[in-house]
Design a protein around this motif. Structure first.
Motif, PDB file in Angstrom:
ATOM      1  N   HIS A 118      17.885  66.115 105.168  1.00 62.17           N
ATOM      2  CA  HIS A 118      17.986  64.893 104.358  1.00 62.17           C
ATOM      3  C   HIS A 118      17.298  65.146 103.023  1.00 62.17           C
ATOM      4  CE1 HIS A 118      18.251  60.536 103.668  1.00 62.17           C
ATOM      5  NE2 HIS A 118      19.082  60.541 104.690  1.00 62.17           N
ATOM      6  N   GLU A 119      18.046  65.033 101.932  1.00 63.95           N
ATOM      7  CA  GLU A 119      17.518  65.404 100.622  1.00 63.95           C
ATOM      8  C   GLU A 119      16.397  64.479 100.157  1.00 63.95           C
ATOM      9  OE1 GLU A 119      20.725  65.660  97.884  1.00 63.95           O
ATOM     10  OE2 GLU A 119      21.656  67.384  98.868  1.00 63.95           O
ATOM     11  N   ALA A 120      16.533  63.186 100.427  1.00 62.67           N
ATOM     12  CA  ALA A 120      15.529  62.216  99.977  1.00 62.67           C
ATOM     13  C   ALA A 120      14.851  61.592 101.186  1.00 62.67           C
ATOM     14  CB  ALA A 120      16.211  61.129  99.128  1.00 62.67           C
ATOM     15  N   PRO A 121      13.699  60.945 101.000  1.00 60.82           N
ATOM     16  CA  PRO A 121      13.072  60.246 102.124  1.00 60.82           C
ATOM     17  C   PRO A 121      14.052  59.244 102.729  1.00 60.82           C
ATOM     18  CG  PRO A 121      11.551  60.384 100.275  1.00 60.82           C
ATOM     19  CD  PRO A 121      12.885  60.865  99.770  1.00 60.82           C
ATOM     20  N   PRO A 122      14.208  59.220 104.055  1.00 59.76           N
ATOM     21  CA  PRO A 122      15.200  58.332 104.668  1.00 59.76           C
ATOM     22  C   PRO A 122      14.818  56.870 104.541  1.00 59.76           C
ATOM     23  CG  PRO A 122      13.838  59.351 106.355  1.00 59.76           C
ATOM     24  CD  PRO A 122      13.482  60.018 105.056  1.00 59.76           C
ATOM     25  N   SER A 123      15.829  56.021 104.475  1.00 60.58           N
ATOM     26  CA  SER A 123      15.579  54.588 104.490  1.00 60.58           C
ATOM     27  C   SER A 123      15.130  54.182 105.894  1.00 60.58           C
ATOM     28  CB  SER A 123      16.863  53.831 104.132  1.00 60.58           C
ATOM     29  OG  SER A 123      17.834  53.989 105.166  1.00 60.58           O
ATOM     30  N   HIS A 124      14.745  52.934 106.023  1.00 59.21           N
ATOM     31  CA  HIS A 124      14.290  52.442 107.331  1.00 59.21           C
ATOM     32  C   HIS A 124      15.376  52.636 108.388  1.00 59.21           C
ATOM     33  CE1 HIS A 124      12.304  49.932 110.304  1.00 59.21           C
ATOM     34  NE2 HIS A 124      13.389  49.188 110.399  1.00 59.21           N
ATOM     35  N   LEU A 125      16.598  52.257 108.067  1.00 54.61           N
ATOM     36  CA  LEU A 125      17.689  52.353 109.042  1.00 54.61           C
ATOM     37  C   LEU A 125      18.126  53.793 109.270  1.00 54.61           C
ATOM     38  CD1 LEU A 125      19.721  49.194 108.057  1.00 54.61           C
ATOM     39  CD2 LEU A 125      18.583  49.608 110.225  1.00 54.61           C
ATOM     40  N   GLU A 126      18.062  54.612 108.242  1.00 56.18           N
ATOM     41  CA  GLU A 126      18.366  56.032 108.427  1.00 56.18           C
ATOM     42  C   GLU A 126      17.364  56.670 109.382  1.00 56.18           C
ATOM     43  OE1 GLU A 126      20.454  57.309 104.180  1.00 56.18           O
ATOM     44  OE2 GLU A 126      18.274  57.282 104.358  1.00 56.18           O
ATOM     45  N   LEU A 127      16.104  56.295 109.244  1.00 54.97           N
ATOM     46  CA  LEU A 127      15.074  56.838 110.132  1.00 54.97           C
ATOM     47  C   LEU A 127      15.269  56.350 111.566  1.00 54.97           C
ATOM     48  CD1 LEU A 127      12.569  58.571 110.422  1.00 54.97           C
ATOM     49  CD2 LEU A 127      11.178  56.602 109.750  1.00 54.97           C
ATOM     50  N   LEU A 128      15.678  55.094 111.729  1.00 57.77           N
ATOM     51  CA  LEU A 128      15.975  54.583 113.067  1.00 57.77           C
ATOM     52  C   LEU A 128      17.085  55.406 113.722  1.00 57.77           C
ATOM     53  CD1 LEU A 128      15.889  50.695 112.570  1.00 57.77           C
ATOM     54  CD2 LEU A 128      14.239  52.092 113.818  1.00 57.77           C
ATOM     55  N   ASN A 129      18.116  55.732 112.960  1.00 55.58           N
ATOM     56  CA  ASN A 129      19.215  56.546 113.497  1.00 55.58           C
ATOM     57  C   ASN A 129      18.727  57.949 113.863  1.00 55.58           C
ATOM     58  OD1 ASN A 129      21.359  54.758 113.578  1.00 55.58           O
ATOM     59  ND2 ASN A 129      21.970  55.152 111.469  1.00 55.58           N
ATOM     60  N   MET A 130      17.890  58.529 113.026  1.00 53.59           N
ATOM     61  CA  MET A 130      17.358  59.865 113.313  1.00 53.59           C
ATOM     62  C   MET A 130      16.548  59.869 114.609  1.00 53.59           C
ATOM     63  SD  MET A 130      16.081  61.223 109.589  1.00 53.59           S
ATOM     64  CE  MET A 130      17.215  61.490 108.224  1.00 53.59           C
ATOM     65  N   LEU A 131      15.691  58.864 114.763  1.00 52.23           N
ATOM     66  CA  LEU A 131      14.863  58.769 115.963  1.00 52.23           C
ATOM     67  C   LEU A 131      15.731  58.602 117.206  1.00 52.23           C
ATOM     68  CD1 LEU A 131      12.080  56.430 114.544  1.00 52.23           C
ATOM     69  CD2 LEU A 131      11.759  58.800 115.271  1.00 52.23           C
ATOM     70  N   ALA A 132      16.759  57.760 117.097  1.00 53.55           N
ATOM     71  CA  ALA A 132      17.645  57.529 118.243  1.00 53.55           C
ATOM     72  C   ALA A 132      18.397  58.799 118.620  1.00 53.55           C
ATOM     73  CB  ALA A 132      18.624  56.398 117.918  1.00 53.55           C
ATOM     74  N   ARG A 133      18.912  59.525 117.614  1.00 51.92           N
ATOM     75  CA  ARG A 133      19.647  60.764 117.898  1.00 51.92           C
ATOM     76  C   ARG A 133      18.732  61.818 118.510  1.00 51.92           C
ATOM     77  NH1 ARG A 133      22.650  59.479 113.131  1.00 51.92           N
ATOM     78  NH2 ARG A 133      21.153  60.616 111.861  1.00 51.92           N
ATOM     79  N   SER A 134      17.499  61.876 118.056  1.00 54.28           N
ATOM     80  CA  SER A 134      16.562  62.854 118.595  1.00 54.28           C
ATOM     81  C   SER A 134      16.281  62.608 120.074  1.00 54.28           C
ATOM     82  CB  SER A 134      15.248  62.816 117.809  1.00 54.28           C
ATOM     83  OG  SER A 134      15.457  63.198 116.466  1.00 54.28           O
ATOM     84  N   ALA A 135      16.421  61.357 120.489  1.00 51.56           N
ATOM     85  CA  ALA A 135      16.206  61.002 121.893  1.00 51.56           C
ATOM     86  C   ALA A 135      17.489  61.118 122.713  1.00 51.56           C
ATOM     87  CB  ALA A 135      15.642  59.591 121.990  1.00 51.56           C
ATOM     88  N   GLY A 136      18.579  61.581 122.079  1.00 50.23           N
ATOM     89  CA  GLY A 136      19.821  61.819 122.815  1.00 50.23           C
ATOM     90  C   GLY A 136      20.856  60.718 122.710  1.00 50.23           C
ATOM     91  N   HIS A 137      20.620  59.724 121.861  1.00 54.29           N
ATOM     92  CA  HIS A 137      21.590  58.645 121.677  1.00 54.29           C
ATOM     93  C   HIS A 137      22.488  58.952 120.482  1.00 54.29           C
ATOM     94  CE1 HIS A 137      19.386  56.080 124.539  1.00 54.29           C
ATOM     95  NE2 HIS A 137      18.302  56.612 124.004  1.00 54.29           N
ATOM     96  N   ARG A 138      23.630  58.273 120.435  1.00 57.01           N
ATOM     97  CA  ARG A 138      24.563  58.498 119.318  1.00 57.01           C
ATOM     98  C   ARG A 138      23.958  58.014 118.003  1.00 57.01           C
ATOM     99  NH1 ARG A 138      29.879  59.496 118.423  1.00 57.01           N
ATOM    100  NH2 ARG A 138      30.850  58.518 116.614  1.00 57.01           N
ATOM    101  N   ASN A 139      23.338  56.876 118.029  1.00 54.56           N
ATOM    102  CA  ASN A 139      22.682  56.301 116.853  1.00 54.56           C
ATOM    103  C   ASN A 139      21.830  55.121 117.318  1.00 54.56           C
ATOM    104  OD1 ASN A 139      24.590  54.234 117.340  1.00 54.56           O
ATOM    105  ND2 ASN A 139      26.021  55.132 115.867  1.00 54.56           N
ATOM    106  N   PHE A 140      21.173  54.447 116.394  1.00 55.32           N
ATOM    107  CA  PHE A 140      20.299  53.331 116.758  1.00 55.32           C
ATOM    108  C   PHE A 140      21.091  52.181 117.361  1.00 55.32           C
ATOM    109  CE2 PHE A 140      18.264  49.264 115.577  1.00 55.32           C
ATOM    110  CZ  PHE A 140      17.144  49.372 116.374  1.00 55.32           C
ATOM    111  N   GLN A 141      22.308  51.979 116.878  1.00 52.43           N
ATOM    112  CA  GLN A 141      23.142  50.905 117.399  1.00 52.43           C
ATOM    113  C   GLN A 141      23.383  51.087 118.898  1.00 52.43           C
ATOM    114  OE1 GLN A 141      27.051  50.889 115.807  1.00 52.43           O
ATOM    115  NE2 GLN A 141      27.642  48.924 116.702  1.00 52.43           N
ATOM    116  N   GLN A 142      23.677  52.329 119.299  1.00 50.10           N
ATOM    117  CA  GLN A 142      23.917  52.589 120.723  1.00 50.10           C
ATOM    118  C   GLN A 142      22.627  52.442 121.533  1.00 50.10           C
ATOM    119  OE1 GLN A 142      24.230  56.562 122.443  1.00 50.10           O
ATOM    120  NE2 GLN A 142      26.304  56.051 123.104  1.00 50.10           N
ATOM    121  N   LEU A 143      21.520  52.945 120.984  1.00 45.94           N
ATOM    122  CA  LEU A 143      20.227  52.793 121.661  1.00 45.94           C
ATOM    123  C   LEU A 143      19.914  51.323 121.887  1.00 45.94           C
ATOM    124  CD1 LEU A 143      17.380  53.659 122.608  1.00 45.94           C
ATOM    125  CD2 LEU A 143      16.714  53.709 120.192  1.00 45.94           C
TER     126      LEU A 143
END
Length: 201
Positions: free
Chosen positions: A27-52
């Motif tokens: 990620h070139e720039a610091p992630p937004s709040h929602l971008e970071l939520l998606n990153m955290l969710a994917r790292s835990a094995g989910h498709r994205n924060f919405q699915q989590l």
């Protein structure tokens, strides 16, 4: 308006950390709040924060759509597009040259980003939901490359967070993640199919 807490759990903290590190590095720039939520969710094995969120709250996601009335819906749609930019055609062609006509990796790229893309292709061929011994993983990797270093590939897959292993190295499993857009494009271009599950052989 009250906010419903969304818990996050992971089976392996090391794999979680490596996946998050990779996403942040890409990620070139610091992630937004929602971008970071998606990153955290994917790292835990989910498709994205919405699915989590849907999994934790027992919600349904028909057609991958966010329920109407959800104040975060528009932001999540924008965030999904930001997380999956179009594939870099120049980079894709460069990485394609590292494989032969049978999708066998013939050389280890010099660029770290190209190596990671190659690892995603190999990851896609490893059967999901199965546990392998180190010998079985090595045998799989021997068939997927031609420069004679399955140990390098095995360690690289683990370091990138694409494969999980026990501390003793006796068991290995593919980590279920959403590949980046360029990895998906590479998989489609090479027309590869995962190895059949051992129970189906």
């Amino acid at each position: 308006m009250s906010r419903t807490p969304i818990p996050l759990a992971t089976r392996d903290m090391s794999t979680f950390a490596k996946s998050l590190r990779r996403q942040l590095a890409d990620h070139e720039a610091p992630p937004s709040h929602l971008e970071l939520l998606n990153m955290l969710a994917r790292s835990a094995g989910h498709r994205n924060f919405q699915q989590l969120r849907a999994n934790m709250l027992g919600e349904e996601l028909p057609g991958e759509q966010v329920a109407s009335g959800d104040p975060s819906a528009d932001h999540l749609e924008i965030d999904r597009a930001a997380d999956n930019p179009p594939a870099d055609e120049r980079r894709l062609k460069r990485v394609l040259r590292q494989f032969d006509q049978n999708a066998v990796l013939v050389r280890w790229p010099k660029r770290k980003s190209d190596r990671e893309l190659c690892l995603w292709l190999i990851w896609s061929l490893l059967p999901a939901g199965e546990t392998f011994t180190e010998v079985e993983v090595n045998a799989f990797l021997v068939a997927r490359h031609s420069f004679g270093d399955p140990v390098l590939l095995r360690r690289a897959l683990v370091d990138l967070g694409l494969v999980w292993r026990t501390r003793s190295g006796s068991e290995y499993r593919r980590v279920e993640l959403e590949p980046p857009s360029e990895a998906l494009a590479l998989i489609r271009r090479l027309g590869v199919r995962p190895e059949p599950a051992r129970s189906a052989r």
